[in-house]
Motif scaffolding. Sequence first.
Motif, PDB file in Angstrom:
ATOM      1  N   MET A   1       0.838  -1.202   0.000  1.00  0.00           N
ATOM      2  CA  MET A   1       0.000   0.000   0.000  1.00  0.00           C
ATOM      3  C   MET A   1       0.872   1.252   0.000  1.00  0.00           C
ATOM      4  N   THR A   2       0.420   2.295  -0.693  1.00  0.00           N
ATOM      5  CA  THR A   2       1.172   3.538  -0.763  1.00  0.00           C
ATOM      6  C   THR A   2       1.319   4.168   0.617  1.00  0.00           C
ATOM      7  N   ILE A   3       2.520   4.625   0.935  1.00  0.00           N
ATOM      8  CA  ILE A   3       2.759   5.290   2.203  1.00  0.00           C
ATOM      9  C   ILE A   3       2.109   6.673   2.161  1.00  0.00           C
ATOM     10  N   PRO A   4       1.285   7.026   3.131  1.00  0.00           N
ATOM     11  CA  PRO A   4       0.597   8.315   3.094  1.00  0.00           C
ATOM     12  C   PRO A   4       1.568   9.475   3.184  1.00  0.00           C
ATOM     13  N   ASP A   5       1.275  10.505   2.425  1.00  0.00           N
ATOM     14  CA  ASP A   5       2.092  11.721   2.429  1.00  0.00           C
ATOM     15  C   ASP A   5       1.325  12.799   3.186  1.00  0.00           C
ATOM     16  N   ILE A   6       1.695  12.999   4.437  1.00  0.00           N
ATOM     17  CA  ILE A   6       0.968  13.964   5.270  1.00  0.00           C
ATOM     18  C   ILE A   6       1.473  15.388   5.056  1.00  0.00           C
ATOM     19  N   THR A   7       2.459  15.571   4.156  1.00  0.00           N
ATOM     20  CA  THR A   7       2.985  16.912   3.897  1.00  0.00           C
ATOM     21  C   THR A   7       2.244  17.607   2.760  1.00  0.00           C
ATOM     22  N   LEU A   8       1.323  16.925   2.114  1.00  0.00           N
ATOM     23  CA  LEU A   8       0.611  17.517   0.992  1.00  0.00           C
ATOM     24  C   LEU A   8      -0.254  18.691   1.459  1.00  0.00           C
ATOM     25  N   THR A   9      -0.359  19.697   0.612  1.00  0.00           N
ATOM     26  CA  THR A   9      -1.273  20.803   0.895  1.00  0.00           C
ATOM     27  C   THR A   9      -2.702  20.359   0.617  1.00  0.00           C
ATOM     28  N   THR A  10      -3.641  21.197   1.014  1.00  0.00           N
ATOM     29  CA  THR A  10      -5.048  20.876   0.769  1.00  0.00           C
ATOM     30  C   THR A  10      -5.327  20.705  -0.712  1.00  0.00           C
ATOM     31  N   ASP A  11      -4.809  21.602  -1.532  1.00  0.00           N
ATOM     32  CA  ASP A  11      -5.031  21.508  -2.972  1.00  0.00           C
ATOM     33  C   ASP A  11      -4.373  20.258  -3.550  1.00  0.00           C
ATOM     34  N   GLU A  12      -3.194  19.904  -3.033  1.00  0.00           N
ATOM     35  CA  GLU A  12      -2.521  18.708  -3.524  1.00  0.00           C
ATOM     36  C   GLU A  12      -3.278  17.445  -3.145  1.00  0.00           C
ATOM     37  N   ARG A  13      -3.829  17.430  -1.949  1.00  0.00           N
ATOM     38  CA  ARG A  13      -4.646  16.283  -1.543  1.00  0.00           C
ATOM     39  C   ARG A  13      -5.865  16.140  -2.448  1.00  0.00           C
ATOM     40  N   ALA A  14      -6.515  17.247  -2.722  1.00  0.00           N
ATOM     41  CA  ALA A  14      -7.685  17.209  -3.603  1.00  0.00           C
ATOM     42  C   ALA A  14      -7.302  16.700  -4.984  1.00  0.00           C
ATOM     43  N   ALA A  15      -6.181  17.166  -5.491  1.00  0.00           N
ATOM     44  CA  ALA A  15      -5.727  16.728  -6.815  1.00  0.00           C
ATOM     45  C   ALA A  15      -5.410  15.241  -6.831  1.00  0.00           C
ATOM     46  N   GLU A  16      -4.794  14.748  -5.747  1.00  0.00           N
ATOM     47  CA  GLU A  16      -4.477  13.319  -5.663  1.00  0.00           C
ATOM     48  C   GLU A  16      -5.747  12.476  -5.653  1.00  0.00           C
ATOM     49  N   LEU A  17      -6.747  12.930  -4.911  1.00  0.00           N
ATOM     50  CA  LEU A  17      -8.006  12.197  -4.893  1.00  0.00           C
ATOM     51  C   LEU A  17      -8.668  12.193  -6.267  1.00  0.00           C
ATOM     52  N   LYS A  18      -8.647  13.337  -6.933  1.00  0.00           N
ATOM     53  CA  LYS A  18      -9.243  13.420  -8.268  1.00  0.00           C
ATOM     54  C   LYS A  18      -8.520  12.495  -9.237  1.00  0.00           C
ATOM     55  N   ARG A  19      -7.193  12.465  -9.123  1.00  0.00           N
ATOM     56  CA  ARG A  19      -6.415  11.619 -10.022  1.00  0.00           C
ATOM     57  C   ARG A  19      -6.738  10.144  -9.812  1.00  0.00           C
ATOM     58  N   ALA A  20      -6.904   9.768  -8.552  1.00  0.00           N
ATOM     59  CA  ALA A  20      -7.129   8.355  -8.240  1.00  0.00           C
ATOM     60  C   ALA A  20      -8.574   7.924  -8.442  1.00  0.00           C
ATOM     61  N   LEU A  21      -9.520   8.831  -8.191  1.00  0.00           N
ATOM     62  CA  LEU A  21     -10.925   8.421  -8.142  1.00  0.00           C
ATOM     63  C   LEU A  21     -11.807   9.052  -9.202  1.00  0.00           C
ATOM     64  N   GLY A  22     -11.292  10.025  -9.923  1.00  0.00           N
ATOM     65  CA  GLY A  22     -12.061  10.629 -10.999  1.00  0.00           C
ATOM     66  C   GLY A  22     -13.338  11.286 -10.514  1.00  0.00           C
ATOM     67  N   ASP A  23     -14.415  11.090 -11.289  1.00  0.00           N
ATOM     68  CA  ASP A  23     -15.659  11.792 -10.951  1.00  0.00           C
ATOM     69  C   ASP A  23     -16.444  11.117  -9.824  1.00  0.00           C
ATOM     70  N   ARG A  24     -15.887  10.043  -9.244  1.00  0.00           N
ATOM     71  CA  ARG A  24     -16.557   9.429  -8.091  1.00  0.00           C
ATOM     72  C   ARG A  24     -16.317  10.232  -6.812  1.00  0.00           C
ATOM     73  N   VAL A  25     -15.358  11.154  -6.843  1.00  0.00           N
ATOM     74  CA  VAL A  25     -15.065  11.948  -5.660  1.00  0.00           C
ATOM     75  C   VAL A  25     -15.503  13.390  -5.884  1.00  0.00           C
ATOM     76  N   LEU A  26     -16.071  13.977  -4.846  1.00  0.00           N
ATOM     77  CA  LEU A  26     -16.511  15.368  -4.878  1.00  0.00           C
ATOM     78  C   LEU A  26     -15.816  16.116  -3.762  1.00  0.00           C
ATOM     79  N   ILE A  27     -15.145  17.197  -4.126  1.00  0.00           N
ATOM     80  CA  ILE A  27     -14.431  18.047  -3.173  1.00  0.00           C
ATOM     81  C   ILE A  27     -15.288  19.281  -2.912  1.00  0.00           C
ATOM     82  N   ALA A  28     -15.123  19.893  -1.759  1.00  0.00           N
ATOM     83  CA  ALA A  28     -15.843  21.122  -1.461  1.00  0.00           C
ATOM     84  C   ALA A  28     -15.681  22.114  -2.601  1.00  0.00           C
TER      85      ALA A  28
END
Length: 459
Positions: A1-28
Motif C-alpha cells: 500500500m502507498t505510504i501516506p504523504d501527510i505533507t501535501l497541501t489541501t489543494d494537492e490532496r484534492a488533486a491526488e483524490l481526483k487523479r485516483a478516483l475521478g468523478d466518483r469523488v466530490l471536493i468542497a
Amino acid sequence: MTIPDITLTTDERAAELKRALGDRVLIAGDPGYDEARVPWNVAVDQRPFAVVRPETAEEVVQAVRAAAASGLRVAPQSTGHAAAALADTDLSDVVLVSLSGLRGATVDPTTRTARVLGGSLWNDVLEAAAPHGLTALHGSAGDVSVAGYALSGGLSFYGRAHGLAVNTVRSMQIAIADGSIVRASADENPDLFWAVRGGSGTFGVVVSLEIDLVPYANVFAGMLLWDASRAADVARAWATWTATAPESATTTLRVLNFPPLPDLPPFLSGRSVVVIDGAILETDAAASALLEPLRALAPEVDTFSRIPAAGLVAVHMDPPGPTPAVTTHCVLTELPDDAVDAFVAAARVPGLFMTELRHLGGALGRRPAHAGAVGSIDGAYLAHTVAMVPVAEAMVGADAAVRTGIAAFAPWAAENLALTFIDGGGADREAGFGVAVERLRDLKRRFDPNDMFAAAHAL
C-alpha cells in the motif's frame, strides 16, 4: 500500500483524490458536493474534505487507498440516520465514503441467511426475504442501513424473543486500513469479527455482510392510540403490563406531539397522542388475550392484527423521508411508579416531538456465547426523546429539550447506553461498549494503527 504523504497541501490532496478516483469523488466547491454531503438527518451540517460514492467493493478499496495515500481519514456512511454521532469528529481531513450506491440483498432460504451489500437498507432485505417466508431483526424504519444498525447492536420488535440484531451477523467483507478486503467470521480473522460486531465502522468499511434471518412470514403487530390527555392512565397500565409480559412481546410506549401539517392523517395532524406499538410472537388468540388489559382502556385506534412481516417497519410510524432532528436517550434499570410519573412529565417538556419508552429484557439481556464486542444490553427499559430542528437556529432549544426530558429519568438510569441510540456529541461511548472497550482499543491499534477510520462511535 502507498505510504501516506501527510505533507501535501489541501489543494494537492484534492488533486491526488481526483487523479485516483475521478468523478466518483466530490471536493468542497464541486457541483454536487453539497447535495452528496447531506445525511438523512438533515439537521446535521457535515462538511467532510470530500465525498466518494462507490458502487462496488473494488471502488471502496480504491477510495480507502486514495485517502490513505493523501494523508486523509475515512468515514463510512450508508444513510446518515445517525450522522449527529459524528459531531465530535473533525471532518476537515475526512473522506466520507457514501455507500448509498452499494445496495442489494440475496437470500438463501435453505440456510435462512441473507447476503447484504454494505449500503443496503432493511427494506432491501425484507423485499428479498418475504417470498421465502422469512424476515430479519430490523429496526423500526425500513430505510435504515443494515450494516450501521446491526453492527452497532440493533433493537427490533423481535428483540425480547431473539436478542440484539448484531448477534445475527455471520460474517462480513471489510476494507481495512492496509487497503485490502478481508473476510471476518468466527473462523477467519476472528478478532476482527469480534471487534466489528459493536465497533462497526471504526475498523473499516463493511462492503457486505451475511446475516441470519428468522422464519416469520407474518406477525401479530400494530398500535393502540389515545389522546395524550390519557397519557398517565395508559403509561401506568403499560408499565404494569410489561412487568409480566412474555418475551414474545416487544413493545414501546410513546407520547407524540404532531404539528398541524396537511400531509398527516387527520387523526394525527395537530394533535398530541399516546401510543403503544410493537409485535407479539403468538397466535392471534393468545396475542389478543395478552392485549386485553390494554384494550380495556378503549383506544380510539387499534391496528393490532396479523400482518405480513415486511409490514412491521410501518407500525412505528417513523418519518418516511429525511428529517431534521436531535435525540438523546438513557437505559433504565427499572420502571417504578415514580419513573412512570417522570415519563408523563417529560412528555410535556416544551419542544419535544416524542418521548418514548422501549421495553427491553428477555433475550436482549442475554449475551450469546458467540457474541462480539456488543452482544446484549443490560437494562429493563430504554428512554428516548426526540425534538425537531426545522431551522438551524432551533438546534440549541431542541437539544435543551431532549436533555431536559431525559434528565427526568436520572434516578433510574443505568451506566450503559445503546449504541444505535447515541446520536449526538458529548456522549460517553464507553457506556455503549461496556467491558469490551479495552479489548476494542487494543484491536483498533492493531488493525488501524494510524486511526484512519473515523466512525460515529470512536474508541
